[in-house]
Design a protein around this motif. Structure first.
Motif, PDB file in Angstrom:
ATOM      1  N   PHE A  45       0.823  -1.201   0.000  1.00  0.00           N
ATOM      2  CA  PHE A  45       0.000   0.000   0.000  1.00  0.00           C
ATOM      3  C   PHE A  45       0.866   1.265   0.000  1.00  0.00           C
ATOM      4  O   PHE A  45       0.617   2.205  -0.776  1.00  0.00           O
ATOM      5  N   TYR A  46       1.870   1.286   0.870  1.00  0.00           N
ATOM      6  CA  TYR A  46       2.697   2.496   0.941  1.00  0.00           C
ATOM      7  C   TYR A  46       3.563   2.669  -0.309  1.00  0.00           C
ATOM      8  O   TYR A  46       3.854   3.799  -0.718  1.00  0.00           O
ATOM      9  N   ARG A  47       3.990   1.564  -0.924  1.00  0.00           N
ATOM     10  CA  ARG A  47       4.727   1.691  -2.186  1.00  0.00           C
ATOM     11  C   ARG A  47       3.825   2.282  -3.277  1.00  0.00           C
ATOM     12  O   ARG A  47       4.261   3.134  -4.067  1.00  0.00           O
ATOM     13  N   ASP A  48       2.588   1.828  -3.290  1.00  0.00           N
ATOM     14  CA  ASP A  48       1.637   2.416  -4.240  1.00  0.00           C
ATOM     15  C   ASP A  48       1.435   3.898  -3.966  1.00  0.00           C
ATOM     16  O   ASP A  48       1.289   4.712  -4.892  1.00  0.00           O
ATOM     17  N   GLN A  49       1.419   4.248  -2.679  1.00  0.00           N
ATOM     18  CA  GLN A  49       1.240   5.657  -2.335  1.00  0.00           C
ATOM     19  C   GLN A  49       2.420   6.491  -2.823  1.00  0.00           C
ATOM     20  O   GLN A  49       2.245   7.607  -3.327  1.00  0.00           O
ATOM     21  N   LEU A  50       3.646   5.958  -2.688  1.00  0.00           N
ATOM     22  CA  LEU A  50       4.824   6.680  -3.183  1.00  0.00           C
ATOM     23  C   LEU A  50       4.743   6.878  -4.695  1.00  0.00           C
ATOM     24  O   LEU A  50       5.075   7.954  -5.213  1.00  0.00           O
ATOM     25  N   ARG A  51       4.319   5.833  -5.418  1.00  0.00           N
ATOM     26  CA  ARG A  51       4.199   5.975  -6.874  1.00  0.00           C
ATOM     27  C   ARG A  51       3.135   7.007  -7.248  1.00  0.00           C
ATOM     28  O   ARG A  51       3.305   7.767  -8.199  1.00  0.00           O
ATOM     29  N   GLU A  52       2.061   7.040  -6.480  1.00  0.00           N
ATOM     30  CA  GLU A  52       1.011   8.015  -6.756  1.00  0.00           C
ATOM     31  C   GLU A  52       1.512   9.435  -6.525  1.00  0.00           C
ATOM     32  O   GLU A  52       1.185  10.355  -7.274  1.00  0.00           O
ATOM     33  N   ILE A  53       2.323   9.620  -5.474  1.00  0.00           N
ATOM     34  CA  ILE A  53       2.885  10.952  -5.213  1.00  0.00           C
ATOM     35  C   ILE A  53       3.783  11.380  -6.372  1.00  0.00           C
ATOM     36  O   ILE A  53       3.743  12.534  -6.825  1.00  0.00           O
ATOM     37  N   ASP A  54       4.584  10.438  -6.881  1.00  0.00           N
ATOM     38  CA  ASP A  54       5.453  10.774  -8.008  1.00  0.00           C
ATOM     39  C   ASP A  54       4.630  11.164  -9.233  1.00  0.00           C
ATOM     40  O   ASP A  54       4.987  12.119  -9.954  1.00  0.00           O
ATOM     41  N   ARG A  55       3.540  10.443  -9.482  1.00  0.00           N
ATOM     42  CA  ARG A  55       2.698  10.769 -10.641  1.00  0.00           C
ATOM     43  C   ARG A  55       2.066  12.149 -10.493  1.00  0.00           C
ATOM     44  O   ARG A  55       2.014  12.935 -11.437  1.00  0.00           O
ATOM     45  N   ASP A  56       1.574  12.461  -9.284  1.00  0.00           N
ATOM     46  CA  ASP A  56       0.962  13.776  -9.073  1.00  0.00           C
ATOM     47  C   ASP A  56       1.972  14.894  -9.233  1.00  0.00           C
ATOM     48  O   ASP A  56       1.666  15.972  -9.777  1.00  0.00           O
ATOM     49  N   ALA A  57       3.198  14.661  -8.748  1.00  0.00           N
ATOM     50  CA  ALA A  57       4.241  15.682  -8.887  1.00  0.00           C
ATOM     51  C   ALA A  57       4.598  15.876 -10.362  1.00  0.00           C
ATOM     52  O   ALA A  57       4.808  17.012 -10.818  1.00  0.00           O
ATOM     53  N   ALA A  58       4.654  14.781 -11.116  1.00  0.00           N
ATOM     54  CA  ALA A  58       4.995  14.887 -12.534  1.00  0.00           C
ATOM     55  C   ALA A  58       3.914  15.630 -13.303  1.00  0.00           C
ATOM     56  O   ALA A  58       4.205  16.362 -14.263  1.00  0.00           O
ATOM     57  N   ARG A  59       2.650  15.462 -12.905  1.00  0.00           N
ATOM     58  CA  ARG A  59       1.569  16.169 -13.598  1.00  0.00           C
ATOM     59  C   ARG A  59       1.392  17.588 -13.101  1.00  0.00           C
ATOM     60  O   ARG A  59       0.541  18.321 -13.606  1.00  0.00           O
ATOM     61  N   GLY A  60       2.123  17.984 -12.104  1.00  0.00           N
ATOM     62  CA  GLY A  60       2.022  19.340 -11.590  1.00  0.00           C
ATOM     63  C   GLY A  60       0.912  19.525 -10.582  1.00  0.00           C
ATOM     64  O   GLY A  60       0.582  20.663 -10.239  1.00  0.00           O
ATOM     65  N   LEU A  61       0.321  18.439 -10.115  1.00  0.00           N
ATOM     66  CA  LEU A  61      -0.760  18.551  -9.140  1.00  0.00           C
ATOM     67  C   LEU A  61      -0.237  18.829  -7.739  1.00  0.00           C
ATOM     68  O   LEU A  61      -0.984  19.310  -6.881  1.00  0.00           O
ATOM     69  N   LEU A  62       1.046  18.495  -7.497  1.00  0.00           N
ATOM     70  CA  LEU A  62       1.679  18.764  -6.202  1.00  0.00           C
ATOM     71  C   LEU A  62       2.924  19.612  -6.437  1.00  0.00           C
ATOM     72  O   LEU A  62       3.721  19.319  -7.350  1.00  0.00           O
ATOM     73  N   ALA A  63       3.078  20.633  -5.621  1.00  0.00           N
ATOM     74  CA  ALA A  63       4.321  21.404  -5.669  1.00  0.00           C
ATOM     75  C   ALA A  63       5.457  20.540  -5.110  1.00  0.00           C
ATOM     76  O   ALA A  63       5.218  19.608  -4.325  1.00  0.00           O
TER      77      ALA A  63
END
Length: 381
Positions: A45-63
Motif C-alpha cells: 500500500f505504501y509503495r503504491d502511495q509513493l508511486r502516486e505521489i510521483d505521478r501527481d508531482a509529474a503532472r504538476g498537481l503537487l508542488a
C-alpha cells in the motif's frame, strides 16, 4: 427455451464466482504466514502511495515541497510497517482452512439450488419474451393508446423535468383520464416553466373546477382573473367567473356576466347554449332540455362526462357512508350549477336526514341551497 436456461446458468455461475473469488484470495494468502501477509499488504500500500505521489508531482498537481513532504511521510510509514515487531505469527491453522473450504463448497452447491427453487416457484419460463416496444405495440392494439402515450410522456419528463411543453401536453391528458390532481400539478409546472398566458391559466382554473366537483374555488377564481388580465376577451375565464358569482349567491353579478358573454358570442358558438341555460336558470324560466354538465367552453364531451362522473361519485359516497356538512353543501351546489334542480332538492333532503336536522350542522347545506335557489319543505321534527 434453451437460450434462457443457458443465460440462467451463466448468471448463476457469475454469482457463485463472485462469492468464491474473495475466499480463494484468502485461501491463497493462508499458505503464507499471517504476519508476513499483513506486512506485504501494508508495504505494498505504501509503495503504491509513493508511486502516486510521483505521478501527481509529474503532472504538476503537487508542488515539489509538498511532494517531498508526502514522500517522506509515506517512506516513514513504509519502514515502520516493514520493521514492526510481532508480525510474524504462524500460518493459519488447518481448522480455519477447512472452514473456508466448506464455505466455498456450500456456496457452489446452494446458490444454484436456491435460484432454481425460487424461479420454479415464482418464474414463468413458458411465457414468450415481451420487450418494451412490443408491449407498447400490444397496448395500442388493445385500445390503450392513451395509456401508452401517458407512459411515454411521463418517462420523458422523468428524464427532463424542466420541459415545460411536455407538462403542457400531459396536463389535459391527465384531466381526460380522470387524474385531476396530477393534471393540476402538470398545469402548475407548465405555468412555472413556460410563463403565464391566458390559455394556460384558463385551462389550469378549469382543472381546479373539474377536480372540485364543479365548484369554482378561490384558487380557480384567481387563475381566471389572471387569465382575463392577459386577454380580456377570453371566453372561458368569463364563463367561470360568472359561475363563481352564481355560486356565491350574487345573482345580479352572475347575470351581468352571462349576458355580456351571450351578447358578444357568435351565433354558432358551441358554448352559447350553456350560457343561455344559465341565464334561464337565473331568471327562473325553464332551461333548455338536457342541460349540459358543469363544464366550461372548449371542454370535450368526454371531459364534461368526467365532471359529471366526479359529482355522481361524491353523491354515491355520501349516500353510502355519509359525510361532513361541507361535503353535502358542495354536492347541493354542484347539482345546482349543473342545472339539475330536482337532484339538488333530493340531495338537500338526504342531507337533512343524514345530519339529523341539526340546525348548526345543516347551516352550510341550507346556505348552499339558498345560493342555488333550491328550496324544499323541511322534514318534520
Amino acid at each position: 427455451m434453451t437460450a434462457i436456461w443457458f443465460i440462467f446458468a451463466l448468471m448463476t455461475g457469475l454469482a457463485v464466482l463472485a462469492l468464491l473469488w474473495p475466499m480463494s484470495r484468502r485461501l491463497a494468502l493462508a499458505a503464507v504466514p499471517e504476519g508476513e501477509a499483513r506486512i506485504a499488504t501494508e508495504t505494498g500500500f505504501y509503495r503504491d502511495q509513493l508511486r502516486e505521489i510521483d505521478r501527481d508531482a509529474a503532472r504538476g498537481l503537487l508542488a515539489e515541497p509538498e511532494a517531498e513532504a508526502a514522500r517522506a511521510e509515506a517512506a516513514r510509514r513504509l519502514l515502520r510497517a516493514s520493521r514492526e515487531p510481532g508480525r510474524t505469527a504462524g500460518a493459519v491453522g488447518e481448522p480455519a482452512l477447512r472452514r473456508r473450504r466448506a464455505a466455498s463448497a456450500f456456496a457452489l452447491s446452494t446458490v444454484p439450488l436456491v435460484a432454481l427453487l425460487v424461479y420454479g416457484m415464482y418464474g414463468s419460463p413458458d411465457l414468450p419474451a415481451q420487450p418494451q416496444a412490443e408491449r407498447l405495440a400490444h397496448a395500442r392494439a388493445a385500445g390503450n393508446d392513451l395509456a401508452a402515450a401517458v407512459a411515454q410522456i411521463e418517462a420523458h419528463l422523468a428524464k427532463a423535468p424542466e420541459d415545460g411543453r411536455g407538462w403542457a401536453v400531459l396536463a389535459p391528458v391527465y384531466l381526460r383520464v380522470g387524474r385531476g390532481e396530477d393534471a393540476i400539478k402538470a398545469y402548475e409546472n407548465s405555468l412555472r416553466l413556460l410563463g403565464e398566458d391566458a390559455t394556460r391559466l384558463a385551462d389550469y382554473g378549469e382543472a381546479l373546477v373539474a377536480t372540485g366537483d364543479g365548484v369554482v374555488s378561490s384558487r380557480a377564481r384567481d387563475a381566471f382573473e389572471r387569465a382575463l388580465r392577459q386577454d380580456p376577451n377570453a371566453v372561458k375565464p368569463q364563463f367561470y367567473l360568472a359561475r363563481a358569482a352564481e355560486q356565491d349567491g350574487d345573482r345580479a353579478q352572475a347575470r351581468t356576466r352571462y349576458a355580456a358573454l351571450a351578447a358578444g358570442a357568435p351565433p354558432e358558438a358551441p358554448w352559447l347554449p350553456m350560457v343561455r341555460d344559465s341565464l334561464a336558470r337565473l331568471d327562473g324560466t325553464a332551461p333548455s332540455p338536457a342541460p349540459k354538465p358543469a363544464a366550461g367552453p372548449g371542454m370535450s364531451e368526454e371531459q364534461r362526462g368526467m365532471v359529471r362522473g366526479m359529482v355522481e361519485g361524491l353523491a354515491q359516497r355520501l349516500a353510502e357512508k355519509g359525510g361532513t356538512p361541507e361535503e353535502w353543501a358542495r354536492l347541493v351546489r354542484s347539482y345546482g350549477v349543473l342545472g339539475e334542480r330536482s337532484k339538488a332538492e333530493e340531495i338537500l333532503a338526504q342531507a337533512r336526514t343524514a345530519l339529523g336536522n341539526d340546525p348548526a350542522r345543516l347551516a352550510p347545506v341550507e346556505e348552499a341551497a339558498r345560493e342555488m335557489g333550491v328550496v324544499t319543505a323541511k322534514a318534520a321534527p
